[in-house]
Design an enzyme around this catalytic site. Structure first.
Site, mmCIF file in Angstrom:
data_model
loop_
_atom_site.group_PDB
_atom_site.id
_atom_site.type_symbol
_atom_site.label_atom_id
_atom_site.label_comp_id
_atom_site.label_asym_id
_atom_site.label_seq_id
_atom_site.Cartn_x
_atom_site.Cartn_y
_atom_site.Cartn_z
ATOM 1 N N HIS A 90 3.526 -24.030 27.819
ATOM 2 C CA HIS A 90 2.684 -23.880 26.811
ATOM 3 C C HIS A 90 1.578 -22.686 27.579
ATOM 4 O O HIS A 90 1.039 -23.118 28.744
ATOM 5 C CB HIS A 90 2.011 -24.903 26.239
ATOM 6 C CG HIS A 90 1.201 -24.703 25.105
ATOM 7 N ND1 HIS A 90 0.133 -24.139 25.215
ATOM 8 C CD2 HIS A 90 1.513 -24.918 23.765
ATOM 9 C CE1 HIS A 90 -0.473 -24.117 23.594
ATOM 10 N NE2 HIS A 90 0.536 -24.679 22.848
ATOM 11 N N GLU A 159 5.391 -18.460 20.838
ATOM 12 C CA GLU A 159 3.880 -18.644 20.448
ATOM 13 C C GLU A 159 3.007 -17.440 20.857
ATOM 14 O O GLU A 159 2.603 -17.459 22.261
ATOM 15 C CB GLU A 159 3.509 -19.983 20.765
ATOM 16 C CG GLU A 159 4.362 -21.153 20.485
ATOM 17 C CD GLU A 159 3.559 -22.471 20.770
ATOM 18 O OE1 GLU A 159 3.080 -23.026 19.738
ATOM 19 O OE2 GLU A 159 3.083 -22.726 21.777
#
Ligand code: PGA
Length: 238
Positions: A90, A159
Site C-alpha cells: 500500500h 491505487e
C-alpha cells in the site's frame, strides 16, 4: 468481484467487532456473489471464522514467523486468528513508512510461501501522472520488481496515490487505460481499483472491462455505507 474495506488506523477492537457483526448479518439477509474482505488494524484482529460471509485480512505484517522485531506483527499473530489474507505494498506503507521495493518483495514472497491471498497495491504519485500514461506505466512496472506474478492467489490494486483519501477518484478513462495495460501481462489475476471509491462512482468504476473489484478506505468505514457499496456492486452487470 472483490469488494474490500481497508480500515487503516481507524476503528477500535470494539467498533470492529460491531462492524463485522452488522456486515455479516447484512450478508446473511442479502447474499452477494462478491468476495467481501475487511482489513482491520492488527490490534483489532478477530477470529476470521466468526464471520462466515467476510474474509478478514491484515493490512500489514512483518515477514517472520516470530522473533526479536519490536513492534511488528508476525505470521504467528495472523495464524492465531486464522487470517490468510493480506495487503502488500500500500502506498501509505511505501511513502509514509518508507517501505522499499525490497522489503515489499520479501513480504510478498513470505505471504506466497504461506499460501495467503494477496492484494498487491501499486500506484503513482501526482508528478508521474502529470507526465502521462507512458510514465505512469513505467512507474507501475517498477513496483513489480521481485514480485512473482505467476502466484495464483494474488490480485493487483491500482491505487493512484493522489486519488487516495482525497475525495477525487481517477478518471474512468485513466483507470481503464492502466487496467487494460496490466491485463495484458496478468491474464488471470483480478485487477482492482482504489482511490476515493464511493457509492456515487462505484458502478462506473466496476463497469470498466478489466476491473474486477475495488479497495475502499474512507467510504467503507461506516458499516451501513459499506453494505450500500456491496449492494451497488451486486447490481453491476459484467
Ligand atoms: P480511500 O482509500 O478510499 O479513502 O481513498 C483507499 C485505499 O487507500 O485503499
Amino acid at each position: 468481484m472483490i469488494i474490500a474495506a481497508n480500515f487503516k488506523a481507524n476503528h477500535t477492537r470494539e467498533s470492529t467487532a460491531a462492524y463485522l457483526e452488522a456486515l455479516n448479518l447484512f450478508l446473511d439477509a442479502c447474499p452477494t456473489s462478491c468476495d467481501v474482505r475487511v482489513y482491520p488494524s492488527a490490534s483489532s484482529f478477530l477470529r476470521a471464522d466468526l464471520y462466515s460471509h467476510v474474509k478478514l485480512g491484515a493490512q500489514n505484517f512483518y515477514p517472520v514467523i516470530n522473533g526479536a522485531y519490536t513492534g511488528e506483527t508476525s505470521s504467528q499473530h495472523l495464524d492465531e486468528f486464522g487470517i490468510k489474507n493480506v495487503l502488500i505494498g500500500h502506498s501509505e506503507r511505501r511513502v509514509i513508512l518508507n517501505e522499499t521495493q525490497d522489503i515489499t518483495a520479501k513480504k510478498y514472497a513470505f505471504a506466497k510461501e504461506r499460501g495467503w491471498e494477496i492484494i498487491y497495491c501499486i500506484g503513482e504519485p501526482k508528478y508521474i501522472r502529470d507526465n502521462g500514461f507512458e510514465a505512469v506505466m513505467e512507474y507501475l512496472w517498477s513496483e513489480f520488481e521481485g514480485i512473482d506474478i505467476d502466484y495464483e492467489k494474488f490480485s493487483v490494486a491500482y491505487e493512484p496515490i493522489w486519488a487516495i483519501g482525497t475525495g477525487v477518484s481517477a478518471k474512468i478513462q485513466d483507470i481503464a487505460e492502466v487496467l487494460d495495460a496490466l491485463k495484458k501481462r496478468f491474464a488471470t489475476a483480478p485487477l482492482l481499483y482504489g482511490g476515493s471509491v464511493k457509492v456515487e462512482n462505484l458502478s462506473s468504476i466496476l463497469s470498466i472491462r478489466s476491473c474486477s473489484g475495488v479497495l475502499i478506505g474512507n467510504a467503507a468505514l461506516d458499516a451501513a455505507n459499506f453494505c450500500k457499496l456491496i449492494q451497488t456492486a451486486q447490481n453491476v452487470q459484467k
